[in-house]
Write a protein that holds these residues in place. Structure first.
Motif, PDB file in Angstrom:
ATOM      1  N   LYS A   1       1.205  -1.112   0.330  1.00 20.17           N
ATOM      2  CA  LYS A   1      -0.354  -0.501   0.123  1.00 20.17           C
ATOM      3  C   LYS A   1       0.533   1.481   0.094  1.00 20.17           C
ATOM      4  O   LYS A   1       0.633   2.466  -0.466  1.00 20.17           O
ATOM      5  CB  LYS A   1      -0.890   0.309   1.446  1.00 20.17           C
ATOM      6  CG  LYS A   1      -1.592   1.100   0.866  1.00 20.17           C
ATOM      7  CD  LYS A   1      -2.777   1.268   2.474  1.00 20.17           C
ATOM      8  CE  LYS A   1      -3.961   2.094   2.385  1.00 20.17           C
ATOM      9  NZ  LYS A   1      -3.642   3.325   2.897  1.00 20.17           N
ATOM     10  N   ALA A   2       2.206   1.450   1.382  1.00 21.46           N
ATOM     11  CA  ALA A   2       2.987   2.431   0.884  1.00 21.46           C
ATOM     12  C   ALA A   2       2.817   2.875  -0.238  1.00 21.46           C
ATOM     13  O   ALA A   2       4.148   3.844  -0.458  1.00 21.46           O
ATOM     14  CB  ALA A   2       3.734   2.010   1.533  1.00 21.46           C
ATOM     15  N   LEU A   3       3.925   1.476  -1.255  1.00 20.02           N
ATOM     16  CA  LEU A   3       4.231   2.125  -2.515  1.00 20.02           C
ATOM     17  C   LEU A   3       3.368   2.391  -3.499  1.00 20.02           C
ATOM     18  O   LEU A   3       4.050   2.061  -4.952  1.00 20.02           O
ATOM     19  CB  LEU A   3       4.840   0.064  -3.018  1.00 20.02           C
ATOM     20  CG  LEU A   3       6.616   0.190  -1.843  1.00 20.02           C
ATOM     21  CD1 LEU A   3       6.616  -1.111  -2.697  1.00 20.02           C
ATOM     22  CD2 LEU A   3       7.401   1.264  -2.399  1.00 20.02           C
ATOM     23  N   GLY A   4       2.553   2.748  -2.831  1.00 23.67           N
ATOM     24  CA  GLY A   4       0.987   2.436  -4.493  1.00 23.67           C
ATOM     25  C   GLY A   4       0.370   1.949  -4.511  1.00 23.67           C
ATOM     26  O   GLY A   4      -0.909   1.987  -5.951  1.00 23.67           O
ATOM     27  N   PHE A   5       0.412   0.304  -4.294  1.00 24.61           N
ATOM     28  CA  PHE A   5      -0.293  -0.246  -5.149  1.00 24.61           C
ATOM     29  C   PHE A   5      -1.441  -0.506  -4.594  1.00 24.61           C
ATOM     30  O   PHE A   5      -1.660  -0.139  -3.306  1.00 24.61           O
ATOM     31  CB  PHE A   5       0.431  -1.776  -4.932  1.00 24.61           C
ATOM     32  CG  PHE A   5       1.810  -2.173  -5.546  1.00 24.61           C
ATOM     33  CD1 PHE A   5       2.079  -2.818  -7.191  1.00 24.61           C
ATOM     34  CD2 PHE A   5       2.715  -2.049  -4.929  1.00 24.61           C
ATOM     35  CE1 PHE A   5       3.125  -2.924  -7.516  1.00 24.61           C
ATOM     36  CE2 PHE A   5       4.321  -1.798  -5.621  1.00 24.61           C
ATOM     37  CZ  PHE A   5       4.021  -2.688  -7.053  1.00 24.61           C
ATOM     38  N   SER A   6      -2.438  -1.120  -5.733  1.00 22.50           N
ATOM     39  CA  SER A   6      -4.076  -0.778  -4.477  1.00 22.50           C
ATOM     40  C   SER A   6      -4.853  -1.634  -5.335  1.00 22.50           C
ATOM     41  O   SER A   6      -4.726  -2.394  -6.607  1.00 22.50           O
ATOM     42  CB  SER A   6      -4.412   0.644  -4.648  1.00 22.50           C
ATOM     43  OG  SER A   6      -4.649   0.941  -6.347  1.00 22.50           O
ATOM     44  N   GLY A   7      -6.195  -2.603  -4.631  1.00 24.83           N
ATOM     45  CA  GLY A   7      -7.272  -3.079  -5.153  1.00 24.83           C
ATOM     46  C   GLY A   7      -6.285  -4.234  -6.303  1.00 24.83           C
ATOM     47  O   GLY A   7      -5.699  -5.464  -5.000  1.00 24.83           O
ATOM     48  N   GLU A   8      -6.918  -4.509  -7.118  1.00 25.85           N
ATOM     49  CA  GLU A   8      -6.018  -5.649  -7.838  1.00 25.85           C
ATOM     50  C   GLU A   8      -4.795  -5.813  -7.631  1.00 25.85           C
ATOM     51  O   GLU A   8      -4.407  -6.902  -8.648  1.00 25.85           O
ATOM     52  CB  GLU A   8      -7.067  -5.973  -9.280  1.00 25.85           C
ATOM     53  CG  GLU A   8      -6.662  -4.903 -10.138  1.00 25.85           C
ATOM     54  CD  GLU A   8      -6.753  -4.891 -11.613  1.00 25.85           C
ATOM     55  OE1 GLU A   8      -7.485  -4.349 -12.985  1.00 25.85           O
ATOM     56  OE2 GLU A   8      -8.634  -5.741 -11.490  1.00 25.85           O
ATOM     57  N   GLU A   9      -4.097  -4.897  -7.405  1.00 22.05           N
ATOM     58  CA  GLU A   9      -2.628  -5.497  -8.201  1.00 22.05           C
ATOM     59  C   GLU A   9      -2.278  -5.751  -7.059  1.00 22.05           C
ATOM     60  O   GLU A   9      -0.825  -6.189  -6.617  1.00 22.05           O
ATOM     61  CB  GLU A   9      -2.445  -3.453  -7.949  1.00 22.05           C
ATOM     62  CG  GLU A   9      -2.493  -2.631  -8.702  1.00 22.05           C
ATOM     63  CD  GLU A   9      -1.981  -1.441  -9.278  1.00 22.05           C
ATOM     64  OE1 GLU A   9      -1.440  -1.022 -10.070  1.00 22.05           O
ATOM     65  OE2 GLU A   9      -1.478  -0.698  -8.103  1.00 22.05           O
ATOM     66  N   ILE A  10      -2.913  -6.706  -5.749  1.00 25.66           N
ATOM     67  CA  ILE A  10      -2.652  -6.604  -5.082  1.00 25.66           C
ATOM     68  C   ILE A  10      -3.051  -8.042  -4.593  1.00 25.66           C
ATOM     69  O   ILE A  10      -4.619  -8.374  -4.154  1.00 25.66           O
ATOM     70  CB  ILE A  10      -2.556  -6.158  -3.239  1.00 25.66           C
ATOM     71  CG1 ILE A  10      -1.842  -4.205  -3.418  1.00 25.66           C
ATOM     72  CG2 ILE A  10      -2.243  -6.888  -2.277  1.00 25.66           C
ATOM     73  CD1 ILE A  10      -2.032  -3.860  -2.445  1.00 25.66           C
ATOM     74  N   MET A  11      -2.383  -9.358  -4.143  1.00 30.13           N
ATOM     75  CA  MET A  11      -2.472 -10.593  -4.187  1.00 30.13           C
ATOM     76  C   MET A  11      -2.461 -10.949  -2.500  1.00 30.13           C
ATOM     77  O   MET A  11      -0.901 -10.956  -2.101  1.00 30.13           O
ATOM     78  CB  MET A  11      -2.513 -11.506  -5.349  1.00 30.13           C
ATOM     79  CG  MET A  11      -3.074 -13.063  -4.709  1.00 30.13           C
ATOM     80  SD  MET A  11      -4.795 -12.734  -5.438  1.00 30.13           S
ATOM     81  CE  MET A  11      -4.275 -12.751  -7.223  1.00 30.13           C
TER      82      MET A  11
END
Length: 422
Positions: free
Chosen positions: A85-95
């Motif tokens: 989250k801190a690196l800017g990944f969100s939603g479907e970018e995270i498994m």
């Protein structure tokens, strides 16, 4: 046989003027070339995404490089989710693929919109009790049981693995999720670790593709994505032939066209989670020979130890060693290369044939870019080393400083003696 290094003795001599050994060093050029190759290998699938396994190398500088190539993150803990989250990944970018998962981690994963990949049938009701309404996208993890084999032999024993649903459970699981209002579905399986064969992904894909067709027939659930997870390994030994990611991608495409397309499932996205393959060969542990011992065997003591790289100690894993500046010298000396921990398993190599090692020589321990620094620990009060990035222009950047004694004692701040320690 030898393996080529990405750093020279002369470069190491310059690096140690700023950062003493031991340190983990990463090759930006190699990381970028490999990430591009993975992207091209699966370009035939418009929805393809590599979810980098954060546990392999949880360094924000390195993860940001992969982000430039469209990678997401594969997380299995709260801190990995927080880092993503801190690196800017969100939603479907995270498994989020976890097992024996604490409740607060499920809640947080749901809050940030990560795709939750459930590991067990009982987790369906458990998650519903925690968060109420299910998210619109859900994934389940499959374990086929028994022994998993390829044409070149037995690979592993999923029946002994703690992960995943049985076939009967997973079919029922999708039926329940559909009834509960889930709209997008995925399936995941991790069956074998560190395979050095181009056959693994295509074989696994066929298993999952056929299962997805059966699930559609029995439940009406249409898969939106199929996650092949990890397991694509690297050639730790010089005599091994590295995996060809383009051949692997083509093999998966072939099975996709044979199984999914005729079943009307030609729009399913393919996902991967290749931590080791993405980073492993592009990191090394650089350490210096500081002691020699001549008893029943010949020992070389280095300033790194299993706290810097624990794979050889806990698995007996092979990591190739190059003596910097002696790449062309004959390997005519037999050594155990050891660290300083008060444990006899603290050995990077046993009975290894190497060039004659002199005190002050730098040893390059290969293929530590994944499950190297990340598996470090503080036994014996040893401190974690720095992580450095060898950039494409030849400069070096510190991407994680070495731990200090103050870091080690920081959690003692509830004791009066803390001020005397730091």
């Amino acid at each position: 046989m030898s393996k080529k290094t990405f750093v020279t003795k002369e470069q190491i001599q310059e690096i140690v003027k700023s950062w003493p050994t031991p340190f983990h060093l990463y090759d930006e050029k190699g990381i970028r070339e490999n990430a591009q190759a993975v992207k091209e290998a699966f370009a035939w699938n418009p929805g393809f995404r590599e979810y980098f396994a954060v546990k392999a190398t949880p360094n924000p500088f390195l993860i940001n490089i992969l982000k430039e190539y469209g990678c997401g993150t594969d997380c299995s803990s709260m801190t990995e989710l927080m880092l993503s989250k801190a690196l800017g990944f969100s939603g479907e970018e995270i498994m989020f693929s976890s097992n024996d998962t604490p409740p607060e981690e499920f809640v947080y994963a749901n809050e940030i919109g990560a795709t939750i990949n459930l590991d067990d049938f009982t987790h369906i009701a458990y998650l519903e009790n925690l968060i109420g309404e299910f998210p619109k996208t859900m994934s389940l993890r499959f374990n086929p049981g028994g022994v998993y084999s390829l044409s070149n032999g037995i690979m592993d024993n999923p029946g002994d693995s703690k992960y995943g649903f049985t076939k009967e459970q997973i079919i029922e699981g999708y039926r329940i999720l559909k009834e509960k209002g889930v709209e997008r579905f995925g399936i995941h399986a991790f069956l074998v670790s560190n395979t050095v064969t181009n056959d693994y992904y295509p074989t696994l894909a066929k298993t999952l593709f056929e299962l997805c067709v059966e699930i559609k027939e029995k439940t009406g659930v249409q898969m939106n994505f199929i996650n092949l997870s990890g397991g694509v390994g690297i050639a730790y030994r010089p005599e091994e032939t590295p995996n060809d990611i383009r051949a692997i991608g083509a093999g998966v495409e072939k099975v996709y066209n044979e199984v999914l397309v005729p079943a009307g499932m030609g729009d399913v996205d393919i996902y991967t989670e290749m931590g080791r393959f993405m980073m492993g060969p592009y990191g090394c542990l650089v350490t210096q020979a500081i002691h020699e011992k001549h008893i029943y065997k010949e020992y070389i003591g280095v300033d790194a130890c299993a706290a810097n790289l624990m794979r050889p100690a806990i698995y007996g894993a092979y990591h190739h060693i190059t003596v910097a500046g002696k790449e062309n010298a004959p390997c005519d000396h037999k050594y155990d290369v050891v660290g300083s921990l008060c444990e006899n398993c603290d050995k990077f190599a046993v009975d290894r044939m190497l060039p004659e090692i002199e005190m002050g020589d730098y040893l390059i321990i290969h293929d530590t870019g994944a499950h190297g620094f990340s598996m470090g620990y503080n036994y014996n009060g040893r401190l974690r080393s720095a992580e450095l990035l060898l950039k494409e222009d030849g400069s070096v950047e510190m991407i994680r400083r070495a731990e200090t004694a103050k870091d080690y004692f920081a959690t003692f701040d509830c004791f009066d003696l803390y001020k005397d320690l730091v």
